[in-house]
Design a protein around this motif. Structure first.
Motif, PDB file in Angstrom:
ATOM      1  N   THR A 185       0.811  -1.213   0.000  1.00 38.17           N
ATOM      2  CA  THR A 185       0.000   0.000   0.000  1.00 38.17           C
ATOM      3  C   THR A 185       0.846   1.265   0.000  1.00 38.17           C
ATOM      4  OG1 THR A 185      -0.165  -0.133   2.420  1.00 38.17           O
ATOM      5  CG2 THR A 185      -1.949  -1.124   1.127  1.00 38.17           C
ATOM      6  N   GLY A 186       2.143   1.139  -0.286  1.00 42.31           N
ATOM      7  CA  GLY A 186       2.995   2.317  -0.412  1.00 42.31           C
ATOM      8  C   GLY A 186       2.755   3.070  -1.695  1.00 42.31           C
ATOM      9  N   VAL A 187       2.214   2.379  -2.702  1.00 41.71           N
ATOM     10  CA  VAL A 187       1.866   2.999  -3.987  1.00 41.71           C
ATOM     11  C   VAL A 187       0.468   2.542  -4.347  1.00 41.71           C
ATOM     12  CG1 VAL A 187       2.459   3.269  -6.421  1.00 41.71           C
ATOM     13  CG2 VAL A 187       4.284   2.945  -4.722  1.00 41.71           C
ATOM     14  N   MET A 188      -0.461   3.478  -4.394  1.00 40.31           N
ATOM     15  CA  MET A 188      -1.853   3.143  -4.684  1.00 40.31           C
ATOM     16  C   MET A 188      -2.463   4.228  -5.559  1.00 40.31           C
ATOM     17  SD  MET A 188      -3.123   1.948  -0.865  1.00 40.31           S
ATOM     18  CE  MET A 188      -4.254   0.682  -1.467  1.00 40.31           C
ATOM     19  N   VAL A 189      -3.222   3.807  -6.556  1.00 43.33           N
ATOM     20  CA  VAL A 189      -3.956   4.743  -7.394  1.00 43.33           C
ATOM     21  C   VAL A 189      -5.421   4.316  -7.404  1.00 43.33           C
ATOM     22  CG1 VAL A 189      -4.172   5.815  -9.659  1.00 43.33           C
ATOM     23  CG2 VAL A 189      -1.919   5.109  -8.830  1.00 43.33           C
ATOM     24  N   PHE A 190      -6.302   5.231  -7.022  1.00 51.45           N
ATOM     25  CA  PHE A 190      -7.724   4.936  -6.916  1.00 51.45           C
ATOM     26  C   PHE A 190      -8.508   5.637  -8.017  1.00 51.45           C
ATOM     27  CE2 PHE A 190      -5.923   4.786  -2.640  1.00 51.45           C
ATOM     28  CZ  PHE A 190      -6.374   3.568  -2.166  1.00 51.45           C
ATOM     29  N   ASN A 191      -9.525   4.951  -8.495  1.00 54.21           N
ATOM     30  CA  ASN A 191     -10.451   5.526  -9.467  1.00 54.21           C
ATOM     31  C   ASN A 191     -11.599   6.165  -8.687  1.00 54.21           C
ATOM     32  OD1 ASN A 191     -12.212   6.168 -11.506  1.00 54.21           O
ATOM     33  ND2 ASN A 191     -12.449   4.077 -12.278  1.00 54.21           N
ATOM     34  N   VAL A 192     -11.575   7.473  -8.565  1.00 50.04           N
ATOM     35  CA  VAL A 192     -12.574   8.187  -7.770  1.00 50.04           C
ATOM     36  C   VAL A 192     -13.960   8.067  -8.385  1.00 50.04           C
ATOM     37  CG1 VAL A 192     -13.201  10.464  -6.850  1.00 50.04           C
ATOM     38  CG2 VAL A 192     -10.807   9.766  -6.920  1.00 50.04           C
ATOM     39  N   GLU A 193     -14.030   7.813  -9.685  1.00 50.35           N
ATOM     40  CA  GLU A 193     -15.323   7.713 -10.367  1.00 50.35           C
ATOM     41  C   GLU A 193     -16.024   6.381 -10.133  1.00 50.35           C
ATOM     42  OE1 GLU A 193     -15.134  10.410 -14.289  1.00 50.35           O
ATOM     43  OE2 GLU A 193     -13.710   8.733 -14.309  1.00 50.35           O
ATOM     44  N   ASN A 194     -15.310   5.393  -9.629  1.00 54.77           N
ATOM     45  CA  ASN A 194     -15.930   4.097  -9.398  1.00 54.77           C
ATOM     46  C   ASN A 194     -16.971   4.202  -8.286  1.00 54.77           C
ATOM     47  OD1 ASN A 194     -16.152   1.294  -8.062  1.00 54.77           O
ATOM     48  ND2 ASN A 194     -15.054   0.848  -9.961  1.00 54.77           N
ATOM     49  N   SER A 195     -18.120   3.592  -8.503  1.00 55.80           N
ATOM     50  CA  SER A 195     -19.231   3.704  -7.556  1.00 55.80           C
ATOM     51  C   SER A 195     -18.944   3.021  -6.222  1.00 55.80           C
ATOM     52  CB  SER A 195     -20.513   3.127  -8.167  1.00 55.80           C
ATOM     53  OG  SER A 195     -20.343   1.744  -8.479  1.00 55.80           O
ATOM     54  N   ARG A 196     -17.936   2.144  -6.183  1.00 58.18           N
ATOM     55  CA  ARG A 196     -17.640   1.410  -4.951  1.00 58.18           C
ATOM     56  C   ARG A 196     -16.449   1.981  -4.183  1.00 58.18           C
ATOM     57  NH1 ARG A 196     -17.596  -4.867  -5.066  1.00 58.18           N
ATOM     58  NH2 ARG A 196     -18.208  -4.453  -2.911  1.00 58.18           N
ATOM     59  N   ILE A 197     -15.922   3.125  -4.615  1.00 61.72           N
ATOM     60  CA  ILE A 197     -14.743   3.667  -3.965  1.00 61.72           C
ATOM     61  C   ILE A 197     -15.018   4.012  -2.505  1.00 61.72           C
ATOM     62  CG2 ILE A 197     -15.199   6.039  -4.740  1.00 61.72           C
ATOM     63  CD1 ILE A 197     -11.739   4.379  -4.354  1.00 61.72           C
ATOM     64  N   ASP A 198     -16.186   4.564  -2.190  1.00 61.09           N
ATOM     65  CA  ASP A 198     -16.502   4.911  -0.810  1.00 61.09           C
ATOM     66  C   ASP A 198     -16.632   3.669   0.060  1.00 61.09           C
ATOM     67  OD1 ASP A 198     -16.695   7.828  -1.060  1.00 61.09           O
ATOM     68  OD2 ASP A 198     -18.430   7.411  -2.323  1.00 61.09           O
ATOM     69  N   GLU A 199     -17.198   2.611  -0.513  1.00 58.91           N
ATOM     70  CA  GLU A 199     -17.326   1.356   0.227  1.00 58.91           C
ATOM     71  C   GLU A 199     -15.945   0.779   0.524  1.00 58.91           C
ATOM     72  OE1 GLU A 199     -19.067  -3.199  -0.280  1.00 58.91           O
ATOM     73  OE2 GLU A 199     -19.385  -1.721  -1.867  1.00 58.91           O
ATOM     74  N   LEU A 200     -15.044   0.802  -0.474  1.00 59.26           N
ATOM     75  CA  LEU A 200     -13.696   0.294  -0.274  1.00 59.26           C
ATOM     76  C   LEU A 200     -12.997   1.049   0.852  1.00 59.26           C
ATOM     77  CD1 LEU A 200     -11.208  -1.418  -1.145  1.00 59.26           C
ATOM     78  CD2 LEU A 200     -10.646   0.449  -2.725  1.00 59.26           C
ATOM     79  N   MET A 201     -13.074   2.373   0.824  1.00 59.98           N
ATOM     80  CA  MET A 201     -12.402   3.183   1.837  1.00 59.98           C
ATOM     81  C   MET A 201     -12.980   2.938   3.228  1.00 59.98           C
ATOM     82  SD  MET A 201      -9.988   4.663   0.297  1.00 59.98           S
ATOM     83  CE  MET A 201      -9.404   5.482  -1.189  1.00 59.98           C
ATOM     84  N   SER A 202     -14.289   2.832   3.308  1.00 58.22           N
ATOM     85  CA  SER A 202     -14.926   2.599   4.608  1.00 58.22           C
ATOM     86  C   SER A 202     -14.548   1.236   5.172  1.00 58.22           C
ATOM     87  CB  SER A 202     -16.445   2.720   4.481  1.00 58.22           C
ATOM     88  OG  SER A 202     -16.825   4.046   4.172  1.00 58.22           O
ATOM     89  N   ARG A 203     -14.567   0.211   4.315  1.00 57.41           N
ATOM     90  CA  ARG A 203     -14.225  -1.133   4.786  1.00 57.41           C
ATOM     91  C   ARG A 203     -12.747  -1.206   5.184  1.00 57.41           C
ATOM     92  NH1 ARG A 203     -17.970  -5.098   4.127  1.00 57.41           N
ATOM     93  NH2 ARG A 203     -19.734  -4.699   2.720  1.00 57.41           N
ATOM     94  N   TRP A 204     -11.888  -0.547   4.433  1.00 59.20           N
ATOM     95  CA  TRP A 204     -10.459  -0.536   4.750  1.00 59.20           C
ATOM     96  C   TRP A 204     -10.221   0.158   6.099  1.00 59.20           C
ATOM     97  CZ3 TRP A 204      -6.327   2.780   1.739  1.00 59.20           C
ATOM     98  CH2 TRP A 204      -5.055   2.414   2.165  1.00 59.20           C
ATOM     99  N   THR A 205     -10.885   1.296   6.304  1.00 56.34           N
ATOM    100  CA  THR A 205     -10.760   2.011   7.572  1.00 56.34           C
ATOM    101  C   THR A 205     -11.286   1.173   8.730  1.00 56.34           C
ATOM    102  OG1 THR A 205     -10.979   4.155   6.464  1.00 56.34           O
ATOM    103  CG2 THR A 205     -11.423   4.092   8.829  1.00 56.34           C
ATOM    104  N   ASN A 206     -12.459   0.600   8.555  1.00 56.28           N
ATOM    105  CA  ASN A 206     -13.060  -0.201   9.625  1.00 56.28           C
ATOM    106  C   ASN A 206     -12.218  -1.428   9.956  1.00 56.28           C
ATOM    107  OD1 ASN A 206     -15.184   1.603   9.795  1.00 56.28           O
ATOM    108  ND2 ASN A 206     -16.514   0.407   8.438  1.00 56.28           N
ATOM    109  N   GLN A 207     -11.614  -2.032   8.934  1.00 58.33           N
ATOM    110  CA  GLN A 207     -10.754  -3.194   9.170  1.00 58.33           C
ATOM    111  C   GLN A 207      -9.512  -2.799   9.962  1.00 58.33           C
ATOM    112  OE1 GLN A 207     -11.332  -6.725   8.043  1.00 58.33           O
ATOM    113  NE2 GLN A 207     -10.002  -6.627   9.828  1.00 58.33           N
ATOM    114  N   THR A 208      -8.973  -1.625   9.679  1.00 63.49           N
ATOM    115  CA  THR A 208      -7.833  -1.122  10.432  1.00 63.49           C
ATOM    116  C   THR A 208      -8.200  -0.909  11.896  1.00 63.49           C
ATOM    117  OG1 THR A 208      -6.964   0.002   8.459  1.00 63.49           O
ATOM    118  CG2 THR A 208      -6.112   0.724  10.581  1.00 63.49           C
ATOM    119  N   ILE A 209      -9.371  -0.319  12.129  1.00 64.91           N
ATOM    120  CA  ILE A 209      -9.849  -0.097  13.493  1.00 64.91           C
ATOM    121  C   ILE A 209     -10.048  -1.417  14.214  1.00 64.91           C
ATOM    122  CG2 ILE A 209     -11.799   0.782  14.840  1.00 64.91           C
ATOM    123  CD1 ILE A 209     -12.138   2.932  12.671  1.00 64.91           C
TER     124      ILE A 209
END
Length: 319
Positions: A185-209
């Motif tokens: 995860t030192g190099v990551m490029v996200f497609n902001v237009e993808n409809s699931r980007i918010d879900e990915l970010m939320s799940r990643w954050t919650n998994q970290t917590i």
């Protein structure tokens, strides 16, 4: 999807480069790692120019002191301060003490989630994250696939093993072993237009917590793999053999001919000159990193001494 530098969108000889999707380029900065971050900032500015850096670079910092130290390094679009309360107790309920590495990796998914909103507010469709121990040796934006589903990440290549099928002109027969076994995860490029980007970010954050709550060794990479699927089954040069994941996400990977980690860079048989981006991970300690970065032609000289241009005007209103 794997792209070699020759496949990147540089255009044929004599042709104008193809238009780039507007991208927000961001990193995390702490006071202890400020020299590394400054080096990264200068390397980006050297490749895309000061005016484009000012339009696209965004910093998430641990303090205003850190930002003041970074101000001479390169012009930026803006920055936000993640104070101790936001990074630890109020957000994750964990005490990271003075461990800067743990602080950075625990904050990365939070910053990435916020950066999606920032990118949208600026009308940008791509989100590029880099760790601070990275140097751009070309315009990395042009090495990003022009079309990808959700996220493209670096892949780890262990012990400096050159992947089969990626003959870089030095080894005639490639090399043994596997392509890589984990996402990085030192190099990551996200497609902001993808409809699931918010879900990915939320799940990643919650998994970290969740990892913090159960007392696991906190690692944003582990949390990402639990969210988006492990890279442990990546066994083919074209990146097709990706491991399944429980949420139906799909992560693309960069070719190590484009993005190489410290393990590969430390392999004398690997051609470092062809790379678009170099990542000095697998090196412990800041001074050791700087020494290796100088050896690998990653270190910019005169950090913060010659460029007097002041960075962004502070926190940016994005509403």
């Amino acid at each position: 999807f794997v792209m070699t530098r020759g496949q990147a969108s540089f255009g044929a000889l004599g042709e104008a480069p193809s238009p780039l999707p507007p991208s927000l380029i961001f990193t995390l900065a702490t006071d202890e790692y400020v020299d590394l971050t400054c080096n990264w900032m200068q390397s980006v500015a050297a490749q895309i120019g000061a005016s484009e850096t000012k339009e696209s670079m965004y910093i998430f910092a641990d303090s205003q002191i850190t930002m003041d130290r970074l101000a001479p390094c390169a012009p930026i679009r803006g920055y936000e301060i993640f104070g101790d309360a936001n990074l630890t107790d109020a957000t994750l309920g964990a005490d990271f003490g003075t461990n800067e590495y743990i602080r950075i990796v625990s904050t990365k998914p939070l910053a990435a989630k916020r950066a999606v909103s920032v990118a949208r507010s600026f009308g940008m469709t791509r989100l590029i994250y880099n760790d601070g121990d990275i140097t751009w040796t070309s315009d990395f934006r042009r090495a990003v696939p022009t079309a990808f589903e959700l996220v493209t990440v670096q892949i780890e290549v262990n012990a400096g093993v050159i992947p089969p099928g990626f003959d870089n002109g030095i080894r005639e027969n490639g090399a043994p072993s596997v392509y890589g076994d984990r996402y990085c995860t030192g190099v990551m490029v996200f497609n902001v237009e993808n409809s699931r980007i918010d879900e990915l970010m939320s799940r990643w954050t919650n998994q970290t917590i969740e990892l913090a709550r159960v007392g696991s060794t906190l690692n944003d990479q582990t949390a990402f793999e639990l969210t988006a699927g492990s890279g442990s089954d990546v066994g083919s040069p074209d990146g097709s053999a990706l491991a399944p994941n429980p949420h139906g996400f799909h992560a693309n990977v960069f070719s190590p001919l484009v993005v190489a980690n410290g393990s590969l860079l430390d392999n004398d048989e690997w051609n470092r000159d062809q790379l678009v981006l170099k990542h000095a991970n697998f090196v412990t300690g800041i001074e050791n990193k700087i020494t290796k970065m100088k050896e690998w032609s990653m270190w910019m000289t005169g950090l913060g001494e010659e460029d007097e241009e002041v960075a962004g005007d502070g926190e940016v209103e994005t509403d």
